[in-house]
Every structure is written in C-alpha cells, then in structure tokens.
Design a protein around this motif. Sequence first.
Motif, PDB file in Angstrom:
ATOM      1  N   THR A 122       0.828  -1.211   0.000  1.00  0.00           N
ATOM      2  CA  THR A 122       0.000   0.000   0.000  1.00  0.00           C
ATOM      3  C   THR A 122       0.860   1.258   0.000  1.00  0.00           C
ATOM      4  O   THR A 122       0.420   2.303  -0.476  1.00  0.00           O
ATOM      5  CB  THR A 122      -0.976   0.050   1.202  1.00  0.00           C
ATOM      6  OG1 THR A 122      -0.239   0.138   2.412  1.00  0.00           O
ATOM      7  CG2 THR A 122      -1.913  -1.132   1.215  1.00  0.00           C
ATOM      8  N   THR A 150     -12.726  -0.327   5.817  1.00  0.00           N
ATOM      9  CA  THR A 150     -12.868   0.451   4.587  1.00  0.00           C
ATOM     10  C   THR A 150     -14.097   1.350   4.678  1.00  0.00           C
ATOM     11  O   THR A 150     -14.031   2.537   4.336  1.00  0.00           O
ATOM     12  CB  THR A 150     -12.956  -0.492   3.373  1.00  0.00           C
ATOM     13  OG1 THR A 150     -11.818  -1.341   3.377  1.00  0.00           O
ATOM     14  CG2 THR A 150     -12.987   0.292   2.073  1.00  0.00           C
ATOM     15  N   ASP A 151     -15.196   0.804   5.156  1.00  0.00           N
ATOM     16  CA  ASP A 151     -16.422   1.605   5.304  1.00  0.00           C
ATOM     17  C   ASP A 151     -16.212   2.801   6.228  1.00  0.00           C
ATOM     18  O   ASP A 151     -16.813   3.855   6.030  1.00  0.00           O
ATOM     19  CB  ASP A 151     -17.565   0.741   5.848  1.00  0.00           C
ATOM     20  CG  ASP A 151     -18.047  -0.304   4.861  1.00  0.00           C
ATOM     21  OD1 ASP A 151     -17.711  -0.203   3.652  1.00  0.00           O
ATOM     22  OD2 ASP A 151     -18.743  -1.242   5.304  1.00  0.00           O
ATOM     23  N   HIS A 153     -13.368   4.347   6.562  1.00  0.00           N
ATOM     24  CA  HIS A 153     -12.294   5.149   5.980  1.00  0.00           C
ATOM     25  C   HIS A 153     -10.945   5.002   6.695  1.00  0.00           C
ATOM     26  O   HIS A 153     -10.091   5.882   6.597  1.00  0.00           O
ATOM     27  CB  HIS A 153     -12.689   6.625   5.882  1.00  0.00           C
ATOM     28  CG  HIS A 153     -13.982   6.822   5.168  1.00  0.00           C
ATOM     29  ND1 HIS A 153     -14.100   6.693   3.802  1.00  0.00           N
ATOM     30  CD2 HIS A 153     -15.230   7.091   5.630  1.00  0.00           C
ATOM     31  CE1 HIS A 153     -15.357   6.881   3.457  1.00  0.00           C
ATOM     32  NE2 HIS A 153     -16.067   7.119   4.543  1.00  0.00           N
ATOM     33  N   LEU A 155      -9.155   2.302   5.933  1.00  0.00           N
ATOM     34  CA  LEU A 155      -8.456   1.605   4.859  1.00  0.00           C
ATOM     35  C   LEU A 155      -9.065   2.056   3.547  1.00  0.00           C
ATOM     36  O   LEU A 155     -10.290   1.988   3.371  1.00  0.00           O
ATOM     37  CB  LEU A 155      -8.605   0.081   5.034  1.00  0.00           C
ATOM     38  CG  LEU A 155      -8.065  -0.819   3.936  1.00  0.00           C
ATOM     39  CD1 LEU A 155      -6.558  -0.647   3.767  1.00  0.00           C
ATOM     40  CD2 LEU A 155      -8.394  -2.281   4.246  1.00  0.00           C
ATOM     41  N   LYS A 156      -8.231   2.518   2.651  1.00  0.00           N
ATOM     42  CA  LYS A 156      -8.728   2.959   1.348  1.00  0.00           C
ATOM     43  C   LYS A 156      -9.144   1.745   0.524  1.00  0.00           C
ATOM     44  O   LYS A 156      -8.484   0.701   0.572  1.00  0.00           O
ATOM     45  CB  LYS A 156      -7.641   3.736   0.600  1.00  0.00           C
ATOM     46  CG  LYS A 156      -7.288   5.038   1.259  1.00  0.00           C
ATOM     47  CD  LYS A 156      -6.178   5.736   0.513  1.00  0.00           C
ATOM     48  CE  LYS A 156      -5.802   7.016   1.219  1.00  0.00           C
ATOM     49  NZ  LYS A 156      -4.649   7.665   0.606  1.00  0.00           N
ATOM     50  N   PRO A 157     -10.217   1.871  -0.254  1.00  0.00           N
ATOM     51  CA  PRO A 157     -10.620   0.750  -1.111  1.00  0.00           C
ATOM     52  C   PRO A 157      -9.483   0.258  -2.012  1.00  0.00           C
ATOM     53  O   PRO A 157      -9.353  -0.940  -2.239  1.00  0.00           O
ATOM     54  CB  PRO A 157     -11.771   1.330  -1.933  1.00  0.00           C
ATOM     55  CG  PRO A 157     -12.343   2.403  -1.057  1.00  0.00           C
ATOM     56  CD  PRO A 157     -11.157   2.992  -0.338  1.00  0.00           C
ATOM     57  N   ALA A 158      -8.640   1.168  -2.485  1.00  0.00           N
ATOM     58  CA  ALA A 158      -7.519   0.756  -3.338  1.00  0.00           C
ATOM     59  C   ALA A 158      -6.543  -0.123  -2.560  1.00  0.00           C
ATOM     60  O   ALA A 158      -5.962  -1.050  -3.120  1.00  0.00           O
ATOM     61  CB  ALA A 158      -6.790   1.982  -3.887  1.00  0.00           C
ATOM     62  N   GLY A 159      -6.380   0.126  -1.288  1.00  0.00           N
ATOM     63  CA  GLY A 159      -5.527  -0.713  -0.450  1.00  0.00           C
ATOM     64  C   GLY A 159      -6.123  -2.092  -0.261  1.00  0.00           C
ATOM     65  O   GLY A 159      -5.422  -3.104  -0.326  1.00  0.00           O
ATOM     66  N   ASP A 161      -8.102  -3.522  -2.318  1.00  0.00           N
ATOM     67  CA  ASP A 161      -8.078  -4.192  -3.619  1.00  0.00           C
ATOM     68  C   ASP A 161      -6.717  -4.802  -3.960  1.00  0.00           C
ATOM     69  O   ASP A 161      -6.631  -5.607  -4.893  1.00  0.00           O
ATOM     70  CB  ASP A 161      -8.486  -3.218  -4.728  1.00  0.00           C
ATOM     71  CG  ASP A 161      -9.946  -2.814  -4.637  1.00  0.00           C
ATOM     72  OD1 ASP A 161     -10.725  -3.508  -3.946  1.00  0.00           O
ATOM     73  OD2 ASP A 161     -10.313  -1.792  -5.251  1.00  0.00           O
TER      74      ASP A 161
END
Length: 181
Positions: A122, A150-151, A153, A155-159, A161
């Motif tokens: 990440t 993630t919900d 915030h 953890l970023k969704p890109a992280g 993924d």
Amino acid sequence: MAAICVFCASSRTLDQRWLDLATDTGAEIARRGHTLVSGGGCVGMMGAVADGARAAGGPTVGVIPQALVDLEVADLRSDELLVTDSMASRKTLMIDKSDAFLALPGGLGTLDELFEVWTTATLTMHAKPMVLVDADHFYQPLLAWLADLTDQHFLKPAGLDLLTVVDSVPAALDVLESHLA
C-alpha cells in the motif's frame, strides 16, 4: 518461473485438513514450475508446504531466524536455508526473495507476515501480487472486519483491492501467474 512465498501456520496441533491443504499447495507450486519460499520451518503447515513442493520436484527456499534454528524447527532439507538475526529481518528477506505471496490459514505469525507485505504494497514499496486463500471460509471474520475498516475510511478501497481473495489454491496460483505474466 516465479518464487512464490507462502505464509501459513507452524502449529504442531492442527487438524489434518490444514496440513493436507499446505502439502497440496507446495505440490501445486512445484507442478507449475515455481520455487517455494517459506518461513524455513519444518513443523505444521510450514513444514507440510515445503514437503509437498519437494515431493513434486520443486525447489524450496527457507528463511528463518536463528532463534528458531536454535529451537530445532529449521527445515534442514531446504534447497536453500537462509538464517536471519531476527523476525523483522526474516520478513524483509522473504519479501526480497519472492515475486508473489500466497497466504493460507494461520495464526498471528501468518497475519504478521501478510500484513507486512500488504502494508508495504500500500506504501508502493513493492508491486508484488498477494493472494489470500480463504479455504473453508477461514478468513471470513477478518474479511468482514477489513470491509468495516474500509467503510469507516481507515483503509482505502484501493488498499483493500491489492489483496485478492480466493477459495482454492489453484485459483490463487492462477491469479498470481496472471499478474506475473
């Protein structure tokens, strides 16, 4: 081919199904022409994955700290056994020696290794593919917690993924191979 690092449990008291999964993982890595990189132990799933790779004709690289060598749990049959001075240097060397990462069920050590690799990805310190094998829904509570992070915030969704989750070893290796091609 690729050097695939497998993170998994080293417990001596696991159900046979987990040892079989590890043995099958090592064998599949070898059948596909890859090198296994592991934590260098000869017990639990860690020992089984290395034994499976060797039984199928594949090379193995073990990375283990001296403290575990002293406890006589080193996989002395590894084609290459690299001894480090600490757990931290072990993880660094495993990352350096590997082209891709596959996590099987495990405990704190497995999670520590997975999160180290994932965190450094990440931070764009490497771009090596990572796959989590969620056999028998082992990781469902962790995955739910990560979705909640993630919900909220943290953890970023890109992280999120960056880690691919599959339910079988063949699917995991298909994913890794597609990223390495």
